[in-house]
Scaffold this active site. Structure first.
Site, PDB file in Angstrom:
ATOM      1  N   SER A 413       0.879  -1.177  -0.103  1.00 22.11           N
ATOM      2  CA  SER A 413       0.074  -0.456  -0.255  1.00 22.11           C
ATOM      3  C   SER A 413       0.973   1.574   0.107  1.00 22.11           C
ATOM      4  O   SER A 413       2.216   1.508   0.786  1.00 22.11           O
ATOM      5  CB  SER A 413      -1.243  -0.160   1.471  1.00 22.11           C
ATOM      6  OG  SER A 413      -1.760   1.209   1.332  1.00 22.11           O
ATOM      7  N   GLN A 491       1.373   7.099  -6.992  1.00 24.60           N
ATOM      8  CA  GLN A 491       0.046   7.266  -7.009  1.00 24.60           C
ATOM      9  C   GLN A 491       0.066   8.783  -6.686  1.00 24.60           C
ATOM     10  O   GLN A 491       1.199   9.392  -5.818  1.00 24.60           O
ATOM     11  CB  GLN A 491      -0.077   7.368  -5.129  1.00 24.60           C
ATOM     12  CG  GLN A 491      -1.062   7.813  -4.527  1.00 24.60           C
ATOM     13  CD  GLN A 491      -1.149   7.665  -2.401  1.00 24.60           C
ATOM     14  OE1 GLN A 491      -0.468   7.502  -2.344  1.00 24.60           O
ATOM     15  NE2 GLN A 491      -2.475   6.489  -2.834  1.00 24.60           N
ATOM     16  N   TYR A 572      -7.140  14.418   1.177  1.00 28.13           N
ATOM     17  CA  TYR A 572      -6.264  15.656   0.678  1.00 28.13           C
ATOM     18  C   TYR A 572      -6.861  16.997  -0.321  1.00 28.13           C
ATOM     19  O   TYR A 572      -8.435  16.777   0.273  1.00 28.13           O
ATOM     20  CB  TYR A 572      -5.335  14.971   0.207  1.00 28.13           C
ATOM     21  CG  TYR A 572      -4.343  14.203   1.143  1.00 28.13           C
ATOM     22  CD1 TYR A 572      -3.177  15.385   1.862  1.00 28.13           C
ATOM     23  CD2 TYR A 572      -4.506  12.593   1.228  1.00 28.13           C
ATOM     24  CE1 TYR A 572      -2.573  14.974   3.063  1.00 28.13           C
ATOM     25  CE2 TYR A 572      -3.548  12.105   2.902  1.00 28.13           C
ATOM     26  CZ  TYR A 572      -2.654  13.204   3.379  1.00 28.13           C
ATOM     27  OH  TYR A 572      -1.741  12.677   4.431  1.00 28.13           O
ATOM     28  N   ARG A 620      -8.204   6.108  -5.427  1.00 27.30           N
ATOM     29  CA  ARG A 620      -7.971   5.781  -3.990  1.00 27.30           C
ATOM     30  C   ARG A 620      -9.157   6.988  -3.608  1.00 27.30           C
ATOM     31  O   ARG A 620      -8.836   7.857  -3.757  1.00 27.30           O
ATOM     32  CB  ARG A 620      -6.551   6.235  -2.871  1.00 27.30           C
ATOM     33  CG  ARG A 620      -6.819   5.684  -1.685  1.00 27.30           C
ATOM     34  CD  ARG A 620      -5.655   5.113  -0.351  1.00 27.30           C
ATOM     35  NE  ARG A 620      -5.933   4.514  -0.829  1.00 27.30           N
ATOM     36  CZ  ARG A 620      -4.954   3.793   0.329  1.00 27.30           C
ATOM     37  NH1 ARG A 620      -4.595   3.971   0.834  1.00 27.30           N
ATOM     38  NH2 ARG A 620      -3.990   1.977  -0.061  1.00 27.30           N
ATOM     39  N   GLY A 713      -0.225  -2.575   4.801  1.00 22.57           N
ATOM     40  CA  GLY A 713       0.554  -1.006   4.735  1.00 22.57           C
ATOM     41  C   GLY A 713       1.545  -1.282   6.107  1.00 22.57           C
ATOM     42  O   GLY A 713       2.258  -2.092   5.582  1.00 22.57           O
TER      43      GLY A 713
END
Ligand SMILES: Cc1cc2nc3c(=O)[nH]c(=O)nc-3n(C[C@H](O)[C@H](O)[C@H](O)COP(=O)(O)OP(=O)(O)OC[C@H]3O[C@@H](n4cnc5c(N)ncnc54)[C@H](O)[C@@H]3O)c2cc1C
Ligand SMILES: Cc1cc2nc3c(=O)[nH]c(=O)nc-3n(C[C@H](O)[C@H](O)[C@H](O)COP(=O)(O)O)c2cc1C
Length: 763
Positions: A413, A491, A572, A620, A713
């Site tokens: 992740s 990402q 974000y 995501r 993760g």
């Protein structure tokens, strides 16, 4: 407590909880004076059979061997579960359940309580005020407990109605397995949960969604007509036997399940027990189990403590976690049956596996221990669909998105390391990502890589906006491609209102002590109390951000990445547009979900137009804000739908981190249900993430179709070789290892096999 006088205990309610409590208390504290008031006559109970697992039977046997012996003599024991769906029957064995008539169970408990000297009074409705002077009043008066209702605020009671209607019926059809059957009608899905509980009789619970029930006209039908309807619908499973109701005392035989919870289980001398304290949906078969186990714990606590308050605290401390665990499992199970339509596109093999593993408590390995042949059939079925010639653990199935081919379903992740200087990934990143790629994961993600210096979360974040960044990333991508079979994903993100903050091991999400840069966002809404207020983005800002992303994507192509992900989660920039908690705009980019998605979709579409056609893209998302007025899982389906229309091949389903007000419900695999919902309601590929910690969970998620890929993760921070270790543990030899490490593979496999054998000997 009275000094030197026997403890006086009153149970309001003589159901399984009240009776078994009185039995166990008499055994562990024979001097106690116990009165059980039951409003009904001794054999006056509704319902048919109840189910116990082998484990519950063990607990009963330990608490009162006599009760156990009597119950055991009456059991119908069975081992298999049959799932009947779309004309197929899928059978899984080794399930170990026992059924008994509720009436018989109560009869046994009544006789045993009387034999031990408990004063059981039938036809004796009572309320707590009438027995106020008892030392202990046990509210064992069921899910609708009037004793609890009288002090609802003090107990902190919450009642949550669920979405299905059900009818608890009997039938003379002998079911040789615990039987689930599903029938589709013009109005929606109906299902039965059926099991035999004595030599002649079975329980048949018929269930459907509330709206299906209304659309079918069952809300206005008489009991007889309702039963006739169900007999016709499930005729092929009933062998010509009629369905029988014994709920004549109810206005309608159709019930709806209410989830009962209480913040506190006692008040003064009153203590809640069994269904009065908490309910658990019948699809997990555990209401009576919880009631009996509560009873054991409370009786023992009263015997061990001289003060009721201390006993109540000990009882609650012992039981609360176990009850919560079971209620969580029961909630997953309830939701599964409420959403049968979601799974209707699955083939019978996967539908049945999804059903069996619905509570997320029964894992792939558990199922294997119970019935290895069944699991092998499922693995064979999955393998065939992936072009693999023989059954293999599902986590090792290959996967393809556009032209990107993954060797397995395990993903590292995205995780920020906060080690970059001016955004440049250095040797630390080469070793960090390189070793995780060598560790066997099929796909390795970069952390959120920011498209401009002021788009970073922290000064340590990675970037993709300078030539040095491209060179740094290319070196890492080249290493991964040259030395491992893994693919590597970029990402891209923009921190938005959560920018200019301290690194992960300082005070994450808090502003820098000095050197802060200005923030932008959809609206001037700060993330936290101490966060800077972002400037509301203008159209010019949006144009600039789109260009920054497109530039970064081109650098990503030059670096050789295999997949591009847009980070639209965790508060974000794009996430702050999507959630109404921080997007307060009144223009075309605020208000409705469609408007809030406009800018993130525009960026996504610009990336898609520039990213090579042959390579996949993912997004995501935060599938819920965990805040009432925020994004809901239903919204998440719409969000995923919109990104799919913009060209997303995969939805990376995370959750939360969008608001300080969030109240997440943590647990094992706690975000996977959102992936399940999006994947199966939309028919799109998803990646699950969040507290997925072992290979067994990964296998279960893939086999059940809850996700196509599984991102891990923190476990990858602890163990870069997560996948290689899992392959060795599962004796899966086809997982590629770095050739130089092969001696390590064999040595590791032998070592863990010996450790397992030693543990077996000790047991
Ligand atoms: C359709 C259905 C299927 C189920 N299947 C299963 C299953 O397979 N396995 C399983 O484990 N559980 C099952 N359950 C759950 C199970 O029935 C309950 O969880 C269990 O009975 C709880 O026991 P209890 O003693 O707390 O409450 P109850 O069984 O509800 O007992 C409460 C008692 O208190 C009495 N009472 C209420 N008020 C008063 C008063 N004021 N004065 C005196 N007496 C009073 C009532 O008459 C009743 O007898 C099922 C439930 C339903 C609805
Ligand atoms: C140190 C750390 C950094 C993270 N950074 C990112 C990130 O850059 N981008 C992202 O989408 N998620 C990030 N996450 C979230 C993880 O990708 C993952 O969703 C989360 O840790 C839950 O999975 P886990 O329980 O397997 O750790 C980060 C998590 C951790 C622990």
């Amino acid at each position: 407590m009275r000094v030197n006088a026997p403890m006086k205990v009153v149970s309001i309610g003589g159901g399984p909880a009240g009776l078994f409590f009185s039995i166990v208390l008499k055994r562990v504290h024979p001097a106690a004076e116990i009165v059980v008031h039951e409003r009904n006559a001794p054999d006056d109970t509704f319902g048919w059979g109840v189910v116990f697992s082998d484990q519950t039977l063990g607990n009963i046997a330990a608490a009162d061997p006599e009760t156990f012996a009597r119950i055991a003599a009456d059991f119908v024991h069975w081992d298999a579960i049959d799932v009947n769906y779309r004309g197929r029957t899928i059978r899984a064995g080794g399930q170990g359940f026992a059924g008994i008539a509720r009436k018989r169970l109560l009869g046994i408990l009544q006789e045993r309580a009387l034999a031990l000297g408990v004063d059981v009074r039938f036809r004796s409705p009572i309320d707590a005020d009438a027995v106020r002077d008892a030392d202990v009043i046990v509210a064992a008066d069921g899910a609708n407990s009037a004793t609890r209702r009288a002090h609802e605020t003090i107990f902190g009671t919450t009642l949550e109605g669920r979405r299905c209607r059900y009818m608890w019926l009997g039938c003379r059809q002998p079911f040789e397995a615990f039987t689930f059957a599903f029938e589709r009608t013009d109005h929606g899905w109906f299902q039965i949960h059926a099991y035999q509980f004595d030599a002649h009789t079975s329980t048949v619970i018929v269930e459907c969604r509330e709206e299906t029930w209304r659309a079918a006209g069952l809300d206005t039908m008489s009991t007889a007509d309702s039963i006739a309807y169900c007999e016709r619908l499930f005729a092929r499973f009933l062998g010509g036997h009629p369905l029988m109701s014994n709920a004549a005392h109810l206005a309608s035989p159709w019930l709806s399940f209410v989830q009962v919870n209480n913040a506190r289980w006692s008040h003064d001398n009153v203590v809640l027990l069994g269904d009065a304290a908490h309910t658990a949906h019948f699809s997990i078969g555990s209401g009576t189990k919880l009631a009996l186990e509560d009873a054991i714990a409370l009786a023992k606590a009263l015997a061990a403590h001289s003060e009721p308050a201390a006993a109540f605290a000990a009882y609650e401390a012992e039981r609360r976690i176990e009850v919560l665990r079971l209620q969580n499992a029961a909630r997953n199970s309830t939701e599964w049956f409420e959403n049968v339509a979601r799974y209707a596109a699955l083939e019978a093999e996967q539908f049945a596996y999804s059903l069996l593993s619905r509570s997320q408590r029964l894992s792939h390995e558990n199922l294997k221990v119970r019935d290895g042949a069944y699991v092998r059939r499922v693995e064979g079925w999955l393998a065939e669909r992936s072009g693999v010639s023989e059954p293999i653990p599902p986590m090792f199935l290959p996967y393809r998105l556009r032209e990107m081919e993954l060797v397995n379903r395990v993903v590292v992740s995205p995780m920020a390391m906060y080690r970059c200087r001016d955004g440049t990934p250095d040797d630390f990143y080469l070793v960090h990502l390189g070793s995780r790629a060598q560790g066997g994961a099929g796909l390795v993600f970069t952390e959120m890589t920011c498209v401009a210096a002021d788009a970073r979360i922290s000064p340590g974040c990675a970037g993709m906006y300078r030539d040095e960044h491209l060179a740094g990333w290319k070196r890492i991508v080249d290493f991964v491609h040259a030395n491992t079979p893994a693919k590597i994903a970029l990402q891209l993100g923009h921190a938005g209102p959560k920018g200019s903050t301290q690194v992960g091991w300082e005070s994450p999400d808090e502003p820098l002590v000095e050197g802060n840069w200005p923030l932008i966002g959809p609206s001037p809404v700060p993330f936290g109390e101490r966060s800077a207020i972002p400037r509301e983005m203008t159209r010019d800002d949006m144009d600039r951000v789109v260009k920054q992303f497109v530039r970064a994507a081109h650098m990503g192509i030059a670096a050789g990445f295999d997949l591009l992900e847009l980070h639209c989660a965790h508060g974000y920039l794009f996430s702050s547009f999507i959630t109404p908690l921080t997007n307060k705009r009144t223009d075309a980019y605020g208000g409705s979900l469609e408007n809030r998605l406009r800018f993130p979709l525009e960026v996504f579409a610009a990336l898609r137009a520039n990213w090579p056609e042959r390579l996949p893209m993912s997004v995501r998302i935060s599938a819920t804000d965990w805040v009432e007025e925020g994004v809901t899982p239903d919204d998440a389906v719409e969000i995923a739908r919109a990104f799919r229309a913009a060209g997303a091949d995969l939805i990376d389903v995370s959750a939360g981190q969008t608001s300080r007000r969030a109240k997440p419900v943590y647990g094992r695999m706690f975000q996977t249900p959102f992936s399940d919902k999006i994947r199966n309601e939309l028919g799109i590929a998803t990646m699950a993430v969040g507290n997925i910690t072992d290979a067994d969970q990964v296998n279960g998620i893939i086999a059940s179709g809850r996700a196509d890929l599984v991102a891990i993760g923190r476990m990858h921070l602890a163990d870069p070789y997560f996948t290689l270790h899992a392959a060795a543990a599962l004796a899966y030899d086809a997982q590629p290892w770095p050739l130089s490490y092969l001696p390590g593979r064999d040595h590791y496999a032998r070592t863990i096999r010996r450790a397992a054998e030693a543990a077996e000997v000790v047991r």
